[in-house]
Scaffold this motif. Structure first.
Motif, mmCIF file in Angstrom:
data_model
loop_
_atom_site.group_PDB
_atom_site.id
_atom_site.type_symbol
_atom_site.label_atom_id
_atom_site.label_comp_id
_atom_site.label_asym_id
_atom_site.label_seq_id
_atom_site.Cartn_x
_atom_site.Cartn_y
_atom_site.Cartn_z
ATOM 1 N N HIS A 1 -5.866 -55.531 34.998
ATOM 2 C CA HIS A 1 -6.758 -55.536 35.735
ATOM 3 C C HIS A 1 -7.067 -56.918 36.396
ATOM 4 C CE1 HIS A 1 -7.674 -51.580 34.422
ATOM 5 N NE2 HIS A 1 -7.610 -52.055 33.159
ATOM 6 N N ASP A 2 -7.647 -56.844 37.382
ATOM 7 C CA ASP A 2 -7.973 -58.284 38.325
ATOM 8 C C ASP A 2 -7.036 -59.474 38.207
ATOM 9 O OD1 ASP A 2 -9.785 -59.578 39.936
ATOM 10 O OD2 ASP A 2 -11.089 -60.459 38.074
ATOM 11 N N ARG A 3 -5.711 -59.198 38.729
ATOM 12 C CA ARG A 3 -4.533 -60.194 38.672
ATOM 13 C C ARG A 3 -4.631 -61.027 40.056
ATOM 14 N NH1 ARG A 3 -2.544 -60.918 33.550
ATOM 15 N NH2 ARG A 3 -3.613 -59.228 32.275
ATOM 16 N N ALA A 4 -4.049 -62.358 39.713
ATOM 17 C CA ALA A 4 -3.700 -62.878 40.960
ATOM 18 C C ALA A 4 -2.312 -62.744 41.407
ATOM 19 C CB ALA A 4 -3.947 -64.553 40.325
ATOM 20 N N LEU A 5 -2.579 -62.964 42.851
ATOM 21 C CA LEU A 5 -0.967 -62.719 43.562
ATOM 22 C C LEU A 5 -0.657 -63.840 43.977
ATOM 23 C CD1 LEU A 5 0.652 -60.501 44.735
ATOM 24 C CD2 LEU A 5 -0.704 -60.867 46.977
ATOM 25 N N PRO A 6 0.566 -64.339 43.302
ATOM 26 C CA PRO A 6 1.015 -65.729 43.579
ATOM 27 C C PRO A 6 1.229 -66.177 45.127
ATOM 28 C CG PRO A 6 2.474 -64.441 42.101
ATOM 29 C CD PRO A 6 1.644 -63.632 42.717
ATOM 30 N N ARG A 7 0.737 -67.189 45.521
ATOM 31 C CA ARG A 7 1.039 -67.846 46.717
ATOM 32 C C ARG A 7 -0.222 -66.801 47.644
ATOM 33 N NH1 ARG A 7 5.854 -67.810 45.406
ATOM 34 N NH2 ARG A 7 6.543 -66.019 46.619
ATOM 35 N N SER A 8 -1.260 -66.571 47.212
ATOM 36 C CA SER A 8 -2.183 -65.978 48.040
ATOM 37 C C SER A 8 -3.851 -65.978 47.263
ATOM 38 C CB SER A 8 -1.898 -64.380 48.040
ATOM 39 O OG SER A 8 -2.826 -63.631 48.786
ATOM 40 N N ARG A 9 -4.631 -65.943 48.040
ATOM 41 C CA ARG A 9 -6.156 -65.993 47.608
ATOM 42 C C ARG A 9 -6.416 -64.404 47.167
ATOM 43 N NH1 ARG A 9 -10.033 -69.444 50.897
ATOM 44 N NH2 ARG A 9 -11.099 -68.917 49.043
ATOM 45 N N ALA A 10 -5.702 -63.529 47.460
ATOM 46 C CA ALA A 10 -5.984 -62.105 47.256
ATOM 47 C C ALA A 10 -5.784 -61.647 45.821
ATOM 48 C CB ALA A 10 -4.903 -61.197 48.089
ATOM 49 N N ASN A 11 -6.846 -60.769 45.155
ATOM 50 C CA ASN A 11 -6.506 -60.361 43.682
ATOM 51 C C ASN A 11 -6.137 -59.212 43.607
ATOM 52 O OD1 ASN A 11 -9.054 -59.540 44.570
ATOM 53 N ND2 ASN A 11 -9.617 -58.941 42.498
ATOM 54 N N LEU A 12 -5.261 -58.709 42.744
ATOM 55 C CA LEU A 12 -4.966 -57.091 42.553
ATOM 56 C C LEU A 12 -5.954 -56.290 41.670
ATOM 57 C CD1 LEU A 12 -1.100 -58.084 41.866
ATOM 58 C CD2 LEU A 12 -2.184 -57.625 44.067
ATOM 59 N N ASP A 13 -6.731 -55.329 42.195
ATOM 60 C CA ASP A 13 -7.626 -54.747 41.274
ATOM 61 C C ASP A 13 -6.940 -54.085 40.262
ATOM 62 O OD1 ASP A 13 -9.352 -55.254 43.332
ATOM 63 O OD2 ASP A 13 -9.559 -53.283 43.940
ATOM 64 N N VAL B 1 3.729 -57.651 45.892
ATOM 65 C CA VAL B 1 3.855 -57.375 44.387
ATOM 66 C C VAL B 1 5.490 -57.043 44.079
ATOM 67 C CG1 VAL B 1 3.640 -55.689 42.676
ATOM 68 C CG2 VAL B 1 1.600 -56.670 43.812
ATOM 69 N N GLY B 2 6.042 -56.075 45.339
ATOM 70 C CA GLY B 2 7.730 -55.630 44.956
ATOM 71 C C GLY B 2 8.194 -56.857 45.276
ATOM 72 N N GLU B 3 8.176 -57.914 46.290
ATOM 73 C CA GLU B 3 8.904 -59.072 46.425
ATOM 74 C C GLU B 3 8.857 -60.008 45.432
ATOM 75 O OE1 GLU B 3 7.063 -60.960 50.003
ATOM 76 O OE2 GLU B 3 7.454 -59.376 51.316
ATOM 77 N N VAL B 4 7.720 -60.204 44.574
ATOM 78 C CA VAL B 4 7.472 -60.969 43.538
ATOM 79 C C VAL B 4 8.396 -60.304 42.311
ATOM 80 C CG1 VAL B 4 5.847 -61.934 41.911
ATOM 81 C CG2 VAL B 4 5.489 -61.949 44.162
ATOM 82 N N LEU B 5 8.319 -59.005 42.139
ATOM 83 C CA LEU B 5 9.078 -58.479 40.927
ATOM 84 C C LEU B 5 10.532 -58.469 41.455
ATOM 85 C CD1 LEU B 5 6.911 -55.523 40.193
ATOM 86 C CD2 LEU B 5 7.202 -57.404 38.952
ATOM 87 N N ARG B 6 10.909 -58.292 42.533
ATOM 88 C CA ARG B 6 12.414 -58.527 42.812
ATOM 89 C C ARG B 6 13.103 -59.760 42.616
ATOM 90 N NH1 ARG B 6 11.019 -54.755 46.846
ATOM 91 N NH2 ARG B 6 10.611 -56.505 48.336
#
Length: 243
Positions: free
Chosen positions: A103-115, A166-171
């Motif tokens: 829950h409430d995770r940071a997205l690398p190189r972005s100010r967005a958060n992942l619910d 998220v897909g790009e970072v995981l790849r």
């Protein structure tokens, strides 16, 4: 068995709500009083004290309206936090079945958060929580779907971006896994048995979320779920810790 995670759902939204609402509370009253006094003095000097009182009242009212707009922004953050927490409570039902929920995770190189990130046999599901008023209208007009006064595609634009990233970072970390975006809606009257699809994003009632996730065809073994979960927990840190 997949490890259980402490729920931090809505933490960043709740923090922003508190910060927005509490910021400068005493200063707001001082500024309001100063504006009223200044208006009273200036208008009394130019006209009469009665006109000065009216000017003071108008100045105080104008400042109150402006501050209420700030309060409305704070209330939006609070509503978001409540929606995320409600979704988190529903997602707990997936954990005994071998799913990992972050829950409430940071997205690398972005100010967005992942619910919410849900990792399980079907891959990775990015869940965006929305809490809308129960009377929010959902209708088609001019070839577009509208939710309230906004076109639906504008409401899911951030979700599309986040799922792609998220897909790009995981790849980049060596994991070729599907990332499926979904919006869990609280409050508004979406179709009870169906779901809406907007720009490739499924929108459904929060109560149907867990069943929808379970119906995804299996792609990962339990060992792969555990490995992807460990990688995701490392790559996407808690948002509050990343700020």
């Amino acid at each position: 068995m997949t490890r259980q995670h402490a729920t931090g759902a809505g933490a960043s939204a709740q923090a922003r709500y508190r910060a927005t609402w509490r910021a400068g509370r005493s200063r707001r009253w001082l500024v309001r009083a100063a504006l009223a006094v200044a208006a009273f003095a200036a208008v009394t000097w130019a006209w009469t004290w009665q006109a000065g009182l009216l000017a003071a009242a108008v100045a105080a009212l104008a400042d109150t309206v402006q501050r209420w707009r700030v309060h409305s922004a704070a209330a939006a953050w609070r509503k978001g936090a409540l929606g995320e927490r409600a979704t988190a409570r529903r997602l707990r039902a997936l954990e005994p079945a071998g799913y990992t929920v972050l829950h409430d995770r940071a997205l690398p190189r972005s100010r967005a958060n992942l619910d919410h990130l849900v990792i399980g046999p079907g891959g990775v599901v990015l869940v965006d929580s929305k809490r809308w008023h129960r009377n929010t209208s959902i209708r088609g007009h001019g070839g577009r779907l509208w939710i309230g006064r906004r076109p639906a595609d504008s409401l899911v634009k951030a979700t599309v971006f986040e799922a792609g990233r998220v897909g790009e970072v995981l790849r980049a970390a060596g994991w070729q896994v599907p990332v499926v975006p979904v919006v869990a809606v609280h409050g508004a009257k979406l179709p009870r048995w169906g779901a809406l699809t907007v720009s490739g994003v499924t929108m459904l009632r929060a109560g149907r979320l867990c069943g929808w996730i379970r119906r995804h065809p299996p792609r990962l073994s339990p060992e792969q779920v555990a490995s992807v979960s460990a990688a995701a927990e490392r790559i996407f840190p808690p948002y509050s810790a990343a700020e």
